[in-house]
Design an enzyme around this catalytic site. Sequence first.
Site, mmCIF file in Angstrom:
data_model
loop_
_atom_site.group_PDB
_atom_site.id
_atom_site.type_symbol
_atom_site.label_atom_id
_atom_site.label_comp_id
_atom_site.label_asym_id
_atom_site.label_seq_id
_atom_site.Cartn_x
_atom_site.Cartn_y
_atom_site.Cartn_z
ATOM 1 N N ARG A 31 0.966 -1.314 0.436
ATOM 2 C CA ARG A 31 -0.196 0.649 -0.315
ATOM 3 C C ARG A 31 0.908 1.264 0.166
ATOM 4 O O ARG A 31 2.141 1.211 0.115
ATOM 5 C CB ARG A 31 -1.246 -0.155 1.368
ATOM 6 C CG ARG A 31 -0.422 0.354 2.660
ATOM 7 C CD ARG A 31 -1.282 0.230 3.168
ATOM 8 N NE ARG A 31 -0.738 0.763 5.654
ATOM 9 C CZ ARG A 31 -0.490 1.541 6.122
ATOM 10 N NH1 ARG A 31 -2.255 1.085 5.840
ATOM 11 N NH2 ARG A 31 0.209 1.073 7.086
ATOM 12 N N ASN B 293 -4.133 7.572 2.931
ATOM 13 C CA ASN B 293 -4.635 7.203 4.332
ATOM 14 C C ASN B 293 -2.957 7.642 4.360
ATOM 15 O O ASN B 293 -2.272 6.751 3.491
ATOM 16 C CB ASN B 293 -5.156 5.825 3.708
ATOM 17 C CG ASN B 293 -4.886 5.474 5.371
ATOM 18 O OD1 ASN B 293 -5.318 5.260 5.927
ATOM 19 N ND2 ASN B 293 -3.878 4.274 5.667
ATOM 20 N N GLU B 294 -3.216 7.947 5.848
ATOM 21 C CA GLU B 294 -1.565 8.070 6.206
ATOM 22 C C GLU B 294 -0.616 8.070 5.178
ATOM 23 O O GLU B 294 0.529 7.799 5.180
ATOM 24 C CB GLU B 294 -1.144 6.350 7.079
ATOM 25 C CG GLU B 294 -2.326 6.334 8.333
ATOM 26 C CD GLU B 294 -1.767 4.944 9.012
ATOM 27 O OE1 GLU B 294 -2.152 4.697 9.929
ATOM 28 O OE2 GLU B 294 -1.101 4.241 8.708
ATOM 29 N N GLU C 135 -8.287 6.312 14.511
ATOM 30 C CA GLU C 135 -7.405 4.744 14.778
ATOM 31 C C GLU C 135 -6.103 4.668 16.051
ATOM 32 O O GLU C 135 -5.327 5.324 16.401
ATOM 33 C CB GLU C 135 -6.825 4.228 13.352
ATOM 34 C CG GLU C 135 -7.133 4.562 11.800
ATOM 35 C CD GLU C 135 -6.131 3.862 11.832
ATOM 36 O OE1 GLU C 135 -4.963 2.884 11.104
ATOM 37 O OE2 GLU C 135 -6.243 4.195 9.735
ATOM 38 N N TRP D 120 2.398 -5.533 13.379
ATOM 39 C CA TRP D 120 3.553 -5.026 12.592
ATOM 40 C C TRP D 120 4.940 -4.984 13.401
ATOM 41 O O TRP D 120 5.622 -4.583 13.255
ATOM 42 C CB TRP D 120 2.796 -3.327 12.268
ATOM 43 C CG TRP D 120 2.614 -2.791 12.687
ATOM 44 C CD1 TRP D 120 0.970 -3.134 12.494
ATOM 45 C CD2 TRP D 120 2.857 -1.602 13.343
ATOM 46 N NE1 TRP D 120 0.203 -1.372 13.683
ATOM 47 C CE2 TRP D 120 1.409 -1.044 14.152
ATOM 48 C CE3 TRP D 120 4.372 -1.307 13.796
ATOM 49 C CZ2 TRP D 120 1.348 -0.143 15.225
ATOM 50 C CZ3 TRP D 120 3.759 -0.093 14.853
ATOM 51 C CH2 TRP D 120 2.849 0.674 15.617
ATOM 52 N N GLU E 234 -2.790 -8.163 7.720
ATOM 53 C CA GLU E 234 -2.599 -7.312 8.854
ATOM 54 C C GLU E 234 -3.930 -9.078 9.946
ATOM 55 O O GLU E 234 -4.858 -7.896 10.222
ATOM 56 C CB GLU E 234 -3.992 -5.847 8.996
ATOM 57 C CG GLU E 234 -2.969 -4.807 9.137
ATOM 58 C CD GLU E 234 -2.925 -3.853 8.729
ATOM 59 O OE1 GLU E 234 -2.365 -3.068 9.662
ATOM 60 O OE2 GLU E 234 -3.830 -2.947 7.952
ATOM 61 N N LYS E 235 -3.763 -9.478 9.858
ATOM 62 C CA LYS E 235 -5.374 -10.527 10.354
ATOM 63 C C LYS E 235 -4.501 -10.400 11.428
ATOM 64 O O LYS E 235 -5.672 -10.606 12.551
ATOM 65 C CB LYS E 235 -4.998 -11.823 9.656
ATOM 66 C CG LYS E 235 -4.280 -12.699 9.218
ATOM 67 C CD LYS E 235 -4.162 -13.814 8.345
ATOM 68 C CE LYS E 235 -2.883 -14.257 8.426
ATOM 69 N NZ LYS E 235 -2.075 -14.125 7.004
ATOM 70 N N PHE E 236 -3.767 -10.294 12.040
ATOM 71 C CA PHE E 236 -3.439 -10.266 13.534
ATOM 72 C C PHE E 236 -3.899 -9.306 14.558
ATOM 73 O O PHE E 236 -2.804 -8.863 15.160
ATOM 74 C CB PHE E 236 -2.078 -10.997 13.746
ATOM 75 C CG PHE E 236 -1.660 -12.259 13.181
ATOM 76 C CD1 PHE E 236 -2.602 -13.513 13.744
ATOM 77 C CD2 PHE E 236 -1.709 -12.610 12.352
ATOM 78 C CE1 PHE E 236 -3.144 -14.868 13.075
ATOM 79 C CE2 PHE E 236 -1.345 -14.333 11.330
ATOM 80 C CZ PHE E 236 -2.106 -15.356 12.615
ATOM 81 N N HIS E 237 -3.747 -8.378 14.118
ATOM 82 C CA HIS E 237 -4.039 -7.090 13.951
ATOM 83 C C HIS E 237 -5.500 -7.289 15.318
ATOM 84 O O HIS E 237 -6.742 -7.313 14.425
ATOM 85 C CB HIS E 237 -4.399 -5.973 13.048
ATOM 86 C CG HIS E 237 -3.566 -4.195 13.286
ATOM 87 N ND1 HIS E 237 -4.864 -3.877 14.526
ATOM 88 C CD2 HIS E 237 -3.093 -3.724 13.727
ATOM 89 C CE1 HIS E 237 -4.798 -2.698 14.750
ATOM 90 N NE2 HIS E 237 -3.445 -2.118 14.233
#
Length: 673
Positions: A114, A152-153, A312, A320, A360-363
Site C-alpha cells: 500500500r 490514508n496516512e 485509529e 507489525w 493485518e489479520k493478527f491486528h
Amino acid sequence: MPETTPRGLTRLAFGGDYNPEQWPESVWDEDVWLMREAGVTMVSVGIFSWALLEPEPGVYDFGWLDRILGLLHENGVRVDLGTPTVVPPAWFYRAHPDALPVTADGTRLAFGSRGAICHSNSAYRAAAANITTQLAARYADHPALAMWHVHNEYGVPVSACYCDSCAAHFRRWLQATYGGVEAVNEAWGTAFWGQHYTSVEQIDPPRTAATVGNPGQALDYKRFADATMRENFVAERDILHRLSPGVPVTTNFMTALSQCDSVDYWAWGREVDIVTNDHYLITDGRRTHVNLAMAADLTRSVAGGAPWILLEHSTSGVNWQPRNPAKAPGQMARNSLAHVARGSEGAMFFQWRQSRRGAEKFHSAMVPHGGTDTRVWREVVELGASLDSLSTIRGTRTQADVAVLWDWHSWWAQNLDWRPSEDHDARERADAFYEALYDRHLTVDFAHPEADLSAYPLVVVPALYLMTEAAGNNLRAYVENGGTLVVSYFSGIVDEHDAVHAGAHPGALRDVLGLTVEEFSPLLPDQLVRITGPDGSELTGDVWTEFVVPHGAETVWTYADGLAAGHPAVTRHRHGEGTAWYVSTRLAAQGLDALLGWAAEDAQLPSRADLPHDVEVVRRNGESGSYVFVVNHTASEAKVPLDAAGTELMTGDRAAGRLAVPAGAVRVVRIDA
C-alpha cells in the site's frame, strides 16, 4: 466555509475502519446490529476500495457501497467516507508502471503493498482526481455522510520518490521557491566541493552518490516530497469542497514522533477541516502512556488547540512490531479516554471486524476473531457507554500549562549525515523533556518556533538545531517580555538552509542565552561526565558536552571532569523581564527534573507535588462547563484533590474534596457551575 465538525454527529465519535468488502453481505446485518449494541456512532468506509469501485478504467461499481451506506444510515451510524487513493488498482499500475516510486538507489518498488505511489506522476494525479470526483458526485448529499477522508496516512510507508518525473517536478519546485539557479547555489552553498550549477535543469534529486551529498539539497528534497504529497491532498480536498459543500474533509495524520518523520504537520494542519490522528503504542520498553499523551498533545497543537478526532488506535495488540503484546484489561478504555482528555472528540479504531486474510489479520479489532464472547468485545461495549456519558464535553478545549517548541524541518536537518554525534537524537530529547514535564503534572502544548508564545509562562526547547532568524527574534522577545525559556544543547545552530549562523554558536540564541559555545565535544559511547552545583550536589551527563563561555549568563552547574571541566554545564540568564536557561549536556531524568523545577519556579508555575506519579490530571473547558479528567495508570487506587465539587460523569456520583480513582481507571468530573 467548510464545517469543522463531522456533519450530523451529535455525540463523540466511536467506531472504526469498516471494511465490509472483506465479508459476504450476510455478515453486514450482524455488523450493524453489533454496532448498535456497542454504541458506535461513526465508521470509516472505502479507504482501500479503489479496485472494487473502479474494476476497470472508467468502469464503476458503486452498488455494494450504496447498500452498505444505506444500511449504516438506517441504523444511525455516520460515515467517514474515504477516497481510496492510497492504493491504486493493479490495472492502473499495469498501464502506468512509472507511477510506482523509485528509491534513491534507483530501485523501482513493486505493486502489492500500500502507499507505493510516485506523487509527482501525472497519470496517478489524474486517476486520483477522477475517482474522487466520481465519489463526490455520487455521495455528496448522502444522509449518512459525516466527513470525507482523503487517502490514508500520507508519508507511510513511502514519502519520497527519486524518479525522472520527480526530478522534473523538483526543478519546477526549486524555480518557484528560489526564483532562479543562483539563489539555489547560495542557499545550498554549492561552492563547496565544486557543486555549482549554471541551470536548474542540471539539478537532480539527492540520489545515492559516492559519499555524503549536499545537505541543503537533501533538506529541500524532504520539503519538496512533503509539499508534493500535500499538493495531491489539496487537489482531492478542493474537488470534495466543490462537489460536496459543507462536508468537512480530513486525512488521518500520524503525529507521534515514534510513527512518522517525513511530514510537516504544522503545514498539513492548516489544510484539513478537521485534524484527525492515528496512534499506536510502541512496545519498546518505554512508558507507553507517556508517548500516548505526547502524541495527543502534539495532535491538539497541530489543530491550533481545537478539538480533533482519534481516528485509529488498537483495541489490543497490533501485528507489525517485532513483539505485539495484548493490552491489559481496562487499558483500551484508559488509552481511549486519555486521548479524549487531551482534546479528541472521540475514540475510533483500526478496525471494526478482525480480518481473516491479508497482512493485518493478527491486528486486534473491535470484533475479534473470537466474536462477542471475548474480553475485548465486552470492553468495547463498556467504552461505548462511557463515551456516550461524556457527550457534553464536545467543543471544549484542553488547558495547557507550558509550551514545547518543535519543528519537523529542524528534525529533518539534524538527521542528515555528518553531524557531530550520531548519538544525539532530537526525538529522544523531545521524549525526555516531555516525560519530565509529564511527571511534574504539567500539560503541554507544542508550538512552532515562530508562533505567538505570550500565553505560556514557560517555554521548553528540547532540540532545535535549525532555527530561523525570525524564530530567534521570537524567543528573544518572549524572554524580554517576562517569559521563562529552557534550551537544550545543539539548538539555534543553523538557518533554514542548514547554513551555520554567522558568528559563534548558538547563533540564533546566543543573545537571549547570554553565552557563546566555542566548541562541541561529543562523548564516546558509555562515557559520562559529572556536573556539580554550588552546594556540592552532583548530576551526570552523557552523549554531549560543550565549551560554554558566559556573556552575562550565570553558571549554575559546572563540568567537574572531561574535556570541558571547569566550564559551565547549566546556565541562567536574566534578559529583560524574563529568564533563559541553557543545558549543554544530555541530562537523564533526575537532572531534567531538577532543571525544570528551577525553571518552573522562575515561571511561577504552581507545584503539583501532591499528585500521584503516573496519574494524569487534565482539564477541558468550554461553554458547556469545566471538566477534570483523572487517568490512573497505576495498579493502586489514587486519590486526587479537586479544586471544586462536581459530578463524575461515568458513574453519576458526586465528587468533592479528594476524588478516588480505582487502579487503571478513569474518572471525569464536571465541575459545578
